[in-house]
Design an enzyme around this catalytic site. Sequence first.
Site, short mmCIF file in Angstrom:
data_model
loop_
_atom_site.label_atom_id
_atom_site.label_comp_id
_atom_site.label_asym_id
_atom_site.label_seq_id
_atom_site.Cartn_x
_atom_site.Cartn_y
_atom_site.Cartn_z
N GLY A 206 0.79 -1.23 0.00
CA GLY A 206 0.00 0.00 0.00
C GLY A 206 0.83 1.27 0.00
O GLY A 206 0.28 2.36 0.23
N GLU A 242 5.02 -6.03 2.11
CA GLU A 242 4.78 -6.69 0.83
C GLU A 242 4.18 -5.71 -0.19
O GLU A 242 3.03 -5.86 -0.61
CB GLU A 242 3.87 -7.92 1.02
CG GLU A 242 2.63 -7.64 1.84
CD GLU A 242 1.80 -8.87 2.16
OE1 GLU A 242 2.37 -9.95 2.33
OE2 GLU A 242 0.57 -8.72 2.26
N GLY A 244 3.45 -3.97 -3.79
CA GLY A 244 3.33 -4.39 -5.18
C GLY A 244 3.53 -3.19 -6.08
O GLY A 244 4.54 -3.03 -6.75
N ARG A 245 2.53 -2.28 -6.01
CA ARG A 245 2.52 -1.13 -6.92
C ARG A 245 3.81 -0.31 -6.85
O ARG A 245 4.41 -0.01 -7.87
CB ARG A 245 1.33 -0.23 -6.56
CG ARG A 245 1.02 0.81 -7.62
CD ARG A 245 -0.11 1.74 -7.16
NE ARG A 245 -1.32 1.04 -6.83
CZ ARG A 245 -2.32 0.78 -7.67
NH1 ARG A 245 -2.24 1.18 -8.92
NH2 ARG A 245 -3.41 0.14 -7.26
N CYS A 315 -16.01 0.71 -27.58
CA CYS A 315 -17.28 1.42 -27.85
C CYS A 315 -17.93 1.83 -26.53
O CYS A 315 -19.04 1.39 -26.21
CB CYS A 315 -18.22 0.52 -28.63
SG CYS A 315 -17.45 -0.20 -30.07
N TYR A 344 -0.69 -3.32 -11.85
CA TYR A 344 -2.16 -3.28 -11.98
C TYR A 344 -2.52 -2.63 -13.32
O TYR A 344 -3.32 -1.69 -13.35
CB TYR A 344 -2.78 -2.51 -10.81
CG TYR A 344 -2.39 -3.06 -9.45
CD1 TYR A 344 -2.93 -4.25 -8.98
CD2 TYR A 344 -1.48 -2.38 -8.64
CE1 TYR A 344 -2.58 -4.76 -7.73
CE2 TYR A 344 -1.12 -2.88 -7.40
CZ TYR A 344 -1.67 -4.06 -6.95
OH TYR A 344 -1.31 -4.56 -5.73
#
Length: 375
Positions: A206, A242, A244-245, A315, A344
């Site tokens: 986070g 931990e 990620g981003r 569309c 992500y």
Amino acid sequence: MTRPTYVYDLAALAAHAAAVRAALPERVELLYAVKANPDPGILRTLAEAVHGFEAASRGELDHLATVLPGRRPAAFAGPGKTDADLGAALRAQVGRVHVESTTELGRLAAQARAAGRTVDVLLRVNLPVATPGASLVMGGRASPFGMDPREAIRLADDPPAGIRIRGVHAHLASGLDAVVAASVARGVAQWAVRHLRAEEVNVGGGMSVNYADPDRRFDWHRYGRLLGEVLAEHPTIRLRIEPGRALAVYCGSYLTEVVDVKRSHGQWFVIVAGGTHHLRTPAAKGHSQPFVVVPRGGDGPRTDGGPVTVVGQLCTPKDVLAHTADGPAIAVGDVLVFAMAGAYAWNISHRDFLLHDPPDFRTGDPLLHARRWGR
Ligand SMILES: Cc1ncc(COP(=O)(O)O)c(C=O)c1O
């Protein structure tokens, strides 16, 4: 026309991950949350820098076994684990199972006893710890993630046979700056030591990234110093994080070519090949994905100042990649290089919508790829 292409700069990723690791105290273990981007090149690159990987599904466990054979996942997490998921975690010999509920602990214990094993567990606890400024809140209030503190205390006092409770896991929010993330870690550690006599505390991921200002990055040095203070307050525990981003996002770019440029009711629209079915991040987070234009000298239609909306080939009016208030002129044939597409991004995209071609994948410097576009 060259297909839209993801370019992963693995050298930059390796340097970034090494810098993150170097900013952390020795007693902090750095795991990578595979869900951010399970690309094999990214996983192999990070394998050199991180202490381990957090898998959050059976699919991620299988994928890790294929990409990094012989490397045991450090953690297995995620809500709603089935018997099959827990069995896979046991077979993969994951370091820690992050347990989300009493029911799940019972299922895991039954499998552990049947296999004649004792499984090391962290209880995921939904602690009432404040997360000011968070972009996505997953705990600290009613939520499907983790268990209430009282339930965790009860389980830790009387764990079922086959289970060894090592401590606490808490991933309460995303988008935290270094000071808030460290104060969350302090709150979680205090609770875990006091109520569970925890040996290990995993405070999740986070860490913030800023899509509006890519250069404003999470302050890993400050975070590392503050985690050092938490460790000094609790000399016996081992801390894990931990992210990620904040590890993977900067290494990825999405390159695509401008197919059309038009004016509608006084506003410019730039239509690129691909779109949010390749790069869902701006639609998912409701932001403008940062990009640069690599001009290709075409003499076709071009924007000439004022607000521009960059859209894809779907569309739906939701297929918006970016808005600019007054950006550079953009012409048909130019290549747009969308930054911060390493986490992500492709892996969360609704890739089968309209059955357009998938993107290509390359490694290297994205701007070099853009300049050699079509060659
Ligand atoms: C349990 C857990 N750990 C780690 C992460 C990674 O979070 P981030 O990518 O924001 O660092 C997530 C993301 O949802 C998560 O749910």
